[in-house]
Motif scaffolding. Structure first.
Motif, PDB file in Angstrom:
ATOM      1  N   PRO A  18       0.794  -1.269  -0.028  1.00 24.92           N
ATOM      2  CA  PRO A  18       0.148   0.010  -0.044  1.00 24.92           C
ATOM      3  C   PRO A  18       0.861   1.324   0.142  1.00 24.92           C
ATOM      4  O   PRO A  18       1.986   1.327   0.462  1.00 24.92           O
ATOM      5  CB  PRO A  18      -0.780  -0.214   1.145  1.00 24.92           C
ATOM      6  N   GLU A  19       0.340   2.446  -0.504  1.00 21.88           N
ATOM      7  CA  GLU A  19       1.153   3.488  -0.737  1.00 21.88           C
ATOM      8  C   GLU A  19       0.887   4.224   0.775  1.00 21.88           C
ATOM      9  O   GLU A  19      -0.083   4.015   1.583  1.00 21.88           O
ATOM     10  CB  GLU A  19       0.609   4.502  -1.609  1.00 21.88           C
ATOM     11  N   GLY A  20       1.667   5.065   1.285  1.00 24.32           N
ATOM     12  CA  GLY A  20       1.745   5.790   2.486  1.00 24.32           C
ATOM     13  C   GLY A  20       2.544   5.452   3.297  1.00 24.32           C
ATOM     14  O   GLY A  20       2.796   6.025   4.530  1.00 24.32           O
ATOM     15  N   TRP A  21       3.516   4.510   3.347  1.00 21.37           N
ATOM     16  CA  TRP A  21       4.625   4.173   4.125  1.00 21.37           C
ATOM     17  C   TRP A  21       5.639   5.211   4.281  1.00 21.37           C
ATOM     18  O   TRP A  21       6.072   6.063   3.569  1.00 21.37           O
ATOM     19  CB  TRP A  21       5.311   2.894   3.730  1.00 21.37           C
ATOM     20  N   ASP A  22       5.735   5.712   5.631  1.00 20.99           N
ATOM     21  CA  ASP A  22       6.911   6.586   5.981  1.00 20.99           C
ATOM     22  C   ASP A  22       7.639   5.998   7.322  1.00 20.99           C
ATOM     23  O   ASP A  22       6.857   5.588   8.243  1.00 20.99           O
ATOM     24  CB  ASP A  22       6.084   7.928   5.964  1.00 20.99           C
ATOM     25  N   ALA A  23       8.968   6.230   7.228  1.00 22.84           N
ATOM     26  CA  ALA A  23       9.573   5.985   8.411  1.00 22.84           C
ATOM     27  C   ALA A  23      11.153   6.656   8.295  1.00 22.84           C
ATOM     28  O   ALA A  23      11.257   7.074   7.077  1.00 22.84           O
ATOM     29  CB  ALA A  23      10.041   4.338   8.580  1.00 22.84           C
ATOM     30  N   HIS A  24      11.865   7.028   9.332  1.00 21.08           N
ATOM     31  CA  HIS A  24      13.145   7.475   9.077  1.00 21.08           C
ATOM     32  C   HIS A  24      13.966   6.712   8.107  1.00 21.08           C
ATOM     33  O   HIS A  24      14.731   7.019   7.470  1.00 21.08           O
ATOM     34  CB  HIS A  24      13.661   7.739  10.359  1.00 21.08           C
ATOM     35  N   PRO A  25      14.334   5.395   8.571  1.00 18.82           N
ATOM     36  CA  PRO A  25      15.145   4.714   7.711  1.00 18.82           C
ATOM     37  C   PRO A  25      14.724   4.611   6.310  1.00 18.82           C
ATOM     38  O   PRO A  25      13.415   4.625   5.830  1.00 18.82           O
ATOM     39  CB  PRO A  25      15.169   3.203   8.265  1.00 18.82           C
ATOM     40  N   VAL A  26      15.773   4.732   5.073  1.00 18.84           N
ATOM     41  CA  VAL A  26      15.319   4.679   3.818  1.00 18.84           C
ATOM     42  C   VAL A  26      15.253   3.259   3.554  1.00 18.84           C
ATOM     43  O   VAL A  26      16.057   2.294   3.657  1.00 18.84           O
ATOM     44  CB  VAL A  26      16.504   5.381   3.020  1.00 18.84           C
ATOM     45  N   GLY A  27      14.140   2.983   2.591  1.00 19.32           N
ATOM     46  CA  GLY A  27      14.243   1.953   2.119  1.00 19.32           C
ATOM     47  C   GLY A  27      15.215   1.361   1.022  1.00 19.32           C
ATOM     48  O   GLY A  27      16.034   2.156   0.506  1.00 19.32           O
ATOM     49  N   VAL A  28      15.687  -0.027   1.048  1.00 17.57           N
ATOM     50  CA  VAL A  28      16.728  -0.612   0.182  1.00 17.57           C
ATOM     51  C   VAL A  28      16.193  -1.229  -1.102  1.00 17.57           C
ATOM     52  O   VAL A  28      15.608  -2.258  -1.019  1.00 17.57           O
ATOM     53  CB  VAL A  28      17.448  -1.792   0.963  1.00 17.57           C
ATOM     54  N   PHE A  29      16.330  -0.311  -2.076  1.00 11.81           N
ATOM     55  CA  PHE A  29      15.590  -0.682  -3.354  1.00 11.81           C
ATOM     56  C   PHE A  29      16.878  -1.382  -4.226  1.00 11.81           C
ATOM     57  O   PHE A  29      17.979  -0.568  -4.425  1.00 11.81           O
ATOM     58  CB  PHE A  29      15.069   0.464  -4.178  1.00 11.81           C
ATOM     59  N   LYS A  30      16.587  -2.685  -4.699  1.00 14.58           N
ATOM     60  CA  LYS A  30      17.806  -3.303  -5.461  1.00 14.58           C
ATOM     61  C   LYS A  30      17.243  -3.752  -6.752  1.00 14.58           C
ATOM     62  O   LYS A  30      16.171  -4.272  -6.738  1.00 14.58           O
ATOM     63  CB  LYS A  30      18.075  -4.582  -4.776  1.00 14.58           C
ATOM     64  N   ALA A  31      17.856  -3.271  -7.921  1.00 16.45           N
ATOM     65  CA  ALA A  31      17.386  -4.051  -9.145  1.00 16.45           C
ATOM     66  C   ALA A  31      18.658  -3.597 -10.142  1.00 16.45           C
ATOM     67  O   ALA A  31      19.218  -2.770 -10.156  1.00 16.45           O
ATOM     68  CB  ALA A  31      16.388  -3.031  -9.595  1.00 16.45           C
ATOM     69  N   SER A  32      18.660  -4.736 -11.290  1.00 15.29           N
ATOM     70  CA  SER A  32      19.352  -4.390 -12.390  1.00 15.29           C
ATOM     71  C   SER A  32      18.386  -3.778 -13.251  1.00 15.29           C
ATOM     72  O   SER A  32      18.492  -2.523 -13.816  1.00 15.29           O
ATOM     73  CB  SER A  32      20.048  -5.708 -12.916  1.00 15.29           C
ATOM     74  N   THR A  33      17.278  -4.628 -13.680  1.00 17.33           N
ATOM     75  CA  THR A  33      16.245  -4.056 -14.484  1.00 17.33           C
ATOM     76  C   THR A  33      15.521  -2.957 -13.576  1.00 17.33           C
ATOM     77  O   THR A  33      14.872  -3.280 -12.562  1.00 17.33           O
ATOM     78  CB  THR A  33      15.340  -5.285 -14.762  1.00 17.33           C
ATOM     79  N   VAL A  34      14.966  -2.010 -14.204  1.00 15.43           N
ATOM     80  CA  VAL A  34      14.061  -0.875 -13.746  1.00 15.43           C
ATOM     81  C   VAL A  34      12.838  -1.408 -14.704  1.00 15.43           C
ATOM     82  O   VAL A  34      13.135  -1.035 -16.153  1.00 15.43           O
ATOM     83  CB  VAL A  34      14.575   0.458 -13.914  1.00 15.43           C
ATOM     84  N   LEU A  35      11.640  -1.391 -14.425  1.00 14.61           N
ATOM     85  CA  LEU A  35      10.590  -1.636 -15.154  1.00 14.61           C
ATOM     86  C   LEU A  35       9.966  -0.222 -15.831  1.00 14.61           C
ATOM     87  O   LEU A  35       9.862   0.850 -14.978  1.00 14.61           O
ATOM     88  CB  LEU A  35       9.369  -2.414 -14.639  1.00 14.61           C
ATOM     89  N   PHE A  36       9.732  -0.306 -17.087  1.00 16.63           N
ATOM     90  CA  PHE A  36       9.106   0.914 -17.738  1.00 16.63           C
ATOM     91  C   PHE A  36       7.534   0.603 -17.697  1.00 16.63           C
ATOM     92  O   PHE A  36       7.132  -0.573 -17.852  1.00 16.63           O
ATOM     93  CB  PHE A  36       9.529   1.284 -19.117  1.00 16.63           C
ATOM     94  N   LYS A  37       6.741   1.597 -18.040  1.00 14.70           N
ATOM     95  CA  LYS A  37       5.169   1.403 -17.905  1.00 14.70           C
ATOM     96  C   LYS A  37       4.740   0.851 -19.062  1.00 14.70           C
ATOM     97  O   LYS A  37       4.052   0.001 -19.187  1.00 14.70           O
ATOM     98  CB  LYS A  37       4.454   2.633 -17.682  1.00 14.70           C
ATOM     99  N   ASN A  38       5.596   1.166 -20.293  1.00 19.45           N
ATOM    100  CA  ASN A  38       5.250   0.592 -21.784  1.00 19.45           C
ATOM    101  C   ASN A  38       6.231   1.272 -22.574  1.00 19.45           C
ATOM    102  O   ASN A  38       7.217   1.719 -22.060  1.00 19.45           O
ATOM    103  CB  ASN A  38       3.715   1.373 -22.264  1.00 19.45           C
TER     104      ASN A  38
END
Ligand SMILES: *Cc1c(COP(=O)(O)O)cnc(C)c1O
Length: 396
Positions: A18-38
């Motif tokens: 769900p949207e709306g997560w908020d906290a002081h620590p920053v999320g760890v986002f990992k990816a080689s591929t980043v997805l495009f919408k189209n």
């Protein structure tokens, strides 16, 4: 629709957080591929400037956040992250120099920067010369049409001479030469590299984030910061060629350590000064090198330009009657100091050096064997007791 295989279901699972997560620590986002919408989204031009995503190598929300925070730490506008401090040095020299150019490097520069200038740059037709960072007039006489980059380091590696930053930078400004500071020692705390004195600042400030920004002795990382967009773009261009990527768990560790950076810097500074001063009182010692000590080379320049902060490093030159075998025995007799490279982590470290091999210009230092100390987060009294008992081994 017939049920899909477990692997397909897991890979294409419809759940979205769900949207709306908020906290002081920053999320760890990992990816080689980043997805495009189209495909239309895919075909859209995306500048690699920290404002859009294209491929994991070029940045994730996690690494963009760290880059923004390091830019703030350095009082800069732009920041590129790289996988080590040495990678940052290489990015600056390769990014800003071309065949036929000359780079001037201080004689007490970080060892791997010296090695890069001596060994790799000449293979690309780039010349180098070492200068005395305490002699701004001599330095100015070395500047020529070919000089395209000047490295600065404050204080210098191992021997910690503090350069005449204002004099050196005035000469560079007069001759229109780009200045790059290895700011690992200052770490954005001791002074503002882009405003060392009113209207006086370097063009590029790089750091080994491996040291204070990480603080844990468990991450290798570097940063290259600028205020000037055109300079940033030149460096960014080289950054893409070199394929520098970062592990996002390492980025996470540095993000976690930044809130305590200043507290650690000042605490380690206080213990380091106390121990450096105590060493100065010892009869075995010929000279103690720390910019805050009046007899340390460049002390007056340090007073001019810094907010009186200093890093966790000092070096001791033992009286010449102590042989390298005796000095090694002293280092081996230390129990709270690890023997190893790097600094600004929790554990104190000591390394004996033979300076003859890493300097080109005549020395201003007392003769004798050098030991460089990096003071960690242990209590200064415990470290002093350890130094005292090991000095007994030196005499014996
Ligand atoms: C450690 C250090 C570097 C290199 O950092 P690494 O992350 O170990 O490659 C560069 N400059 C200075 C002054 C350093 O102390």
């Amino acid at each position: 629709m017939s049920k899909r295989a477990i692997s397909t279901e897991q890979i294409h699972h419809p759940y979205r957080d769900p949207e709306g997560w908020d906290a002081h620590p920053v999320g760890v986002f990992k990816a080689s591929t980043v997805l495009f919408k189209n495909t239309a989204d895919l075909h859209q031009y995306r500048p690699r400037d920290g404002k859009s995503y294209r491929y994991g190598l070029h940045g994730t929300p996690t690494s963009y956040t760290l880059a923004a925070r390091i830019a703030t730490l350095e009082s800069a506008e732009h920041c590129l992250l790289v996988p080590s401090g040495l990678a940052a040095v290489t990015l600056v020299s390769l990014g800003l120099l071309r065949p036929g150019d000359e780079v001037l490097v201080p004689d007490n520069v970080y060892g791997q920067n010296r090695y890069l200038s001596e060994s790799l740059l000449p293979q690309f037709g780039i010349q180098y010369r070492f200068y005395d960072p305490l002699d701004a007039a001599g330095f100015e006489a070395m500047l020529s049409e070919k000089t395209k980059l000047v490295w600065l380091e404050a204080a210098g590696s191992i021997t910690l001479e503090f350069p005449d930053l204002l004099g050196l930078m005035a000469a560079c400004k007069k001759h229109g030469v780009i200045t790059a500071l290895d700011n690992t020692w200052g770490s954005g705390v001791a002074f503002n590299p882009f405003e060392i004195a009113p209207g006086v600042g370097v063009d590029v400030s790089m750091q080994a984030l491996t040291k204070y920004a990480s603080g844990g002795a468990d991450v290798l990382m570097g940063s290259v910061c600028t205020r000037d967009l055109a300079l940033h773009e030149r460096l960014n261009h080289m950054h893409e060629h070199l394929g520098y990527g970062l592990g996002q768990n390492d980025v996470e560790l540095v993000l976690r350590a930044l809130p305590t950076l200043e507290l650690r810097y000042r605490a380690q500074d206080a213990s380091t000064r106390a121990l450096a001063e105590w060493m100065l009182s010892r009869p075995e010692v010929a000279q103690v090198l720390h910019p805050a000590l009046p007899d340390s080379p460049g002390h007056a320049y340090w007073q001019q330009t810094s907010s009186a902060g200093a890093a966790c490093l000092f070096s001791v030159i033992f009286k010449p009657e102590y042989s390298s075998v005796q000095v090694d025995a002293f280092v081996d007799a230390l129990s709270l100091f690890g023997i190893g490279y790097s600094w600004a982590g929790p554990m104190s470290l000591a390394v004996p050096y033979d300076m003859g091999r890493s300097r080109s210009l005549p020395s201003r230092l007392a003769p004798g064997r050098v030991v460089r100390f990096a003071i960690g987060l242990e209590a200064a009294d415990d470290l002093q007791a350890d130094l005292a008992q090991a000095l007994a081994a030196l005499a014996g």
